[in-house]
Design a protein around this motif. Structure first.
Motif, mmCIF file in Angstrom:
data_model
loop_
_atom_site.group_PDB
_atom_site.id
_atom_site.type_symbol
_atom_site.label_atom_id
_atom_site.label_comp_id
_atom_site.label_asym_id
_atom_site.label_seq_id
_atom_site.Cartn_x
_atom_site.Cartn_y
_atom_site.Cartn_z
ATOM 1 N N ARG A 1 -12.585 -66.639 -5.540
ATOM 2 C CA ARG A 1 -13.648 -66.637 -4.543
ATOM 3 C C ARG A 1 -13.077 -66.870 -3.152
ATOM 4 O O ARG A 1 -11.990 -67.435 -2.991
ATOM 5 C CB ARG A 1 -14.692 -67.707 -4.867
ATOM 6 N N GLY A 2 -13.847 -66.431 -2.169
ATOM 7 C CA GLY A 2 -13.432 -66.577 -0.787
ATOM 8 C C GLY A 2 -13.713 -67.964 -0.244
ATOM 9 O O GLY A 2 -14.134 -68.874 -0.959
ATOM 10 N N SER A 3 -13.515 -68.125 1.069
ATOM 11 C CA SER A 3 -13.697 -69.427 1.707
ATOM 12 C C SER A 3 -15.149 -69.881 1.682
ATOM 13 O O SER A 3 -15.440 -71.084 1.697
ATOM 14 C CB SER A 3 -13.196 -69.368 3.156
ATOM 15 N N LYS A 4 -16.093 -68.915 1.606
ATOM 16 C CA LYS A 4 -17.515 -69.246 1.581
ATOM 17 C C LYS A 4 -18.078 -69.286 0.165
ATOM 18 O O LYS A 4 -19.283 -69.401 -0.014
ATOM 19 C CB LYS A 4 -18.293 -68.232 2.430
ATOM 20 N N GLY A 5 -17.201 -69.145 -0.812
ATOM 21 C CA GLY A 5 -17.649 -69.206 -2.186
ATOM 22 C C GLY A 5 -18.056 -67.874 -2.769
ATOM 23 O O GLY A 5 -18.481 -67.799 -3.927
ATOM 24 N N GLU A 6 -17.930 -66.805 -1.990
ATOM 25 C CA GLU A 6 -18.321 -65.493 -2.488
ATOM 26 C C GLU A 6 -17.248 -64.948 -3.432
ATOM 27 O O GLU A 6 -16.063 -65.227 -3.267
ATOM 28 C CB GLU A 6 -18.546 -64.522 -1.323
#
Length: 480
Positions: free
Chosen positions: A44-49
């Motif tokens: 996941r990315g930094s925003k949780g996506e």
């Protein structure tokens, strides 16, 4: 040749190390490389996506450019390529990685449900707790079976996944009446991977122990303890139900519930019913030292009594020089302080004794050096005598040779003189023999003349003899 511009002989777009074939799509590769009970970790990315690309480029271990691409003239099996593209290189590839983890026993059973027969499915409808005391050796046995079976086929992560699926299918599927233990089932599992040729080869050649040992290390790296324990639970449920909880899925006080050992430092989990027994034998169970009263783990008690207990029996540091005091280890500093003068006297006596020994040894060394010098002189004399004897032997040999040559020459001269004398004697004998023959001829001739003369004389004397006889014959008379 295809929408992807691949030739019929080209490799698929995705492949794994050690596997002969490949997969046309990444989803197919993910499915083939995921063992029962395992799950891919989500990136996941930094925003949780959830990121679109879950696979990370990892060029470590091979030549690659800044983007992780390696180039070659073909898709070789060794994955060796170049980090630079050229006009002769028609292929390129990237090495990608993604992490997977073993999820849980429940996920493993959920996957195994597709293979379960009705009889086995009833075993997993209630509590799944088992006596984990038997899980570790059983998990080890299944690990060895996986390693043995993998020796009879290609070796890759995808191949190991297939072996795990087949083992799980045999664990929960129908089995013959003769397969009444986990050992027999695992032996049947390993035999199922062998061809007829392999079986005959083993009869004459034996098992490849070295190869199995190396393969065990590789298989173990892909089979964590959590997975082995889960497989062991399934095996225990199937073949040793007496060591598993038979209660339903409702709330109950389970005697087989895994309980962590309460002793500090022990990481083992055992069944609740076996906790007391484990604590009695656990190396981390606290025990009281009989001498100092300190609480020590049972497994460390021997080392504590030998080197850590303050009341352990100890000897004075000066025992080697004569101090015979017996005391506890904690009293040793006070003893050393109180008996300093006595220890110094003991040291002095020891030094004097050592001095006497050193003097004795020094005298002995001098004697040995003198003996060595005398021995070396004798050895030198022996060497000189040996050289003289060698020279005399050479001179004697030369003299013998010269004498032999003189004797041979004298013999040759004597032989020549004897031959000359013999030749002269032969000549004299021949000359005398010739003279004798001549004289003998003359005598023979004279004898012939004498014989002829005698014959003539006899002829002439014949009539005279007859006449003489007549004249001298007396007259005869007759008597009547």
């Amino acid at each position: 040749w295809s929408p992807e511009y691949l030739l019929p002989t080209d490799q698929h777009a995705f492949r794994a190390r050690g596997k002969k074939g490949g997969w046309p799509a990444l989803e197919a590769a993910e499915t083939a490389m995921l063992a029962p009970g395992w799950a891919w970790e989500e990136v996941r990315g930094s925003k949780g996506e959830l990121l679109e690309t879950q696979w990370e480029v990892e060029p470590a271990g091979q030549a690659a450019d800044a983007d992780g691409w390696s180039y070659g003239v073909n898709f070789n099996s060794s994955y060796e390529g170049s980090s630079k593209q050229s006009i002769q290189m028609f292929c390129r590839w990237q090495r990608r990685e993604r992490t997977q983890t073993f999820a849980s026993l429940e996920k493993l059973i959920e996957f195994a449900d597709r293979y379960m027969c009705a009889e086995v499915r009833t075993l997993f409808g209630g509590c799944l707790n088992c006596d984990m005391t038997f899980a570790e050796p059983m998990g080890r046995l299944m690990l060895e079976s996986l390693a043995s079976a993998s020796l009879y086929s290609e070796w890759s992560l995808a191949a190991l996944v297939k072996l795990k699926q087949k083992m799980l299918q045999m664990l929960v599927g129908k089995v013959g009446s003769k397969v009444d233990s986990i050992e027999k089932l695992l032996a049947e599992f390993v035999d199922s991977q062998k061809g007829v040729t392999k079986r005959f080869a083993e009869l004459f050649k034996g098992s490849p122990e070295d190869a199995l040992r190396d393969r065990m290390i590789e298989v173990e790296s892909h089979c964590p303890q959590l997975e082995r324990d889960a497989l062991a639970v399934i095996a225990l449920k199937r073949f040793r139900p007496g060591d598993c909880c038979q209660a339903g899925s409702g709330e109950h006080e389970c005697l087989f519930k895994p309980v962590k050992c309460p002793n500090r430092g022990c990481s083992k989990c055992v069944a609740a019913r076996s906790l007391d027994e484990h604590i009695q034998s656990c190396h981390y169970t606290p025990a009281i030292c009989e001498k100092c009263g300190e609480e020590i783990p049972r497994g460390e008690m021997k080392a504590h009594r030998a080197s850590a207990c303050p009341l352990r029996e100890s000897s004075c540091h000066f025992c080697a020089v004569g101090c015979s005091a017996e005391l506890a280890h904690r009293d040793l500093p006070k003893h050393l302080e109180d008996c300093t003068q006595a220890h110094v006297l003991l040291l002095l006596q020891t030094v004097l004794k050592q001095q006497e020994v050193m003097d004795s040894l020094s005298n002995r060394v001098n004697q040995l050096e003198k003996l060595k010098s005398d021995t070396e002189a004798v050895q030198r004399n022996q060497v000189e005598m040996a050289l003289k004897i060698s020279t005399l032997e050479k001179d004697l040999a030369a003299l013998d040779k010269r004498e032999a040559q003189d004797v041979a020459k004298a013999a040759e001269d004597a032989k020549k003189k004897a031959e000359a004398v013999k030749s002269e004697a032969n000549k004299s004998a021949e000359s005398g023999l010739s003279t004798l023959r001549t004289d003998l001829g003359k005598i023979s001739k004279d004898l012939g003349v004498l014989k002829a003369s005698a014959a003539e004389t006899d002829r002439k004397m014949g009539p005279l003899h007859d006449d003489f006889l007549k004249r001298t014959k007396p007259p005869t008379s007759s008597t009547k």
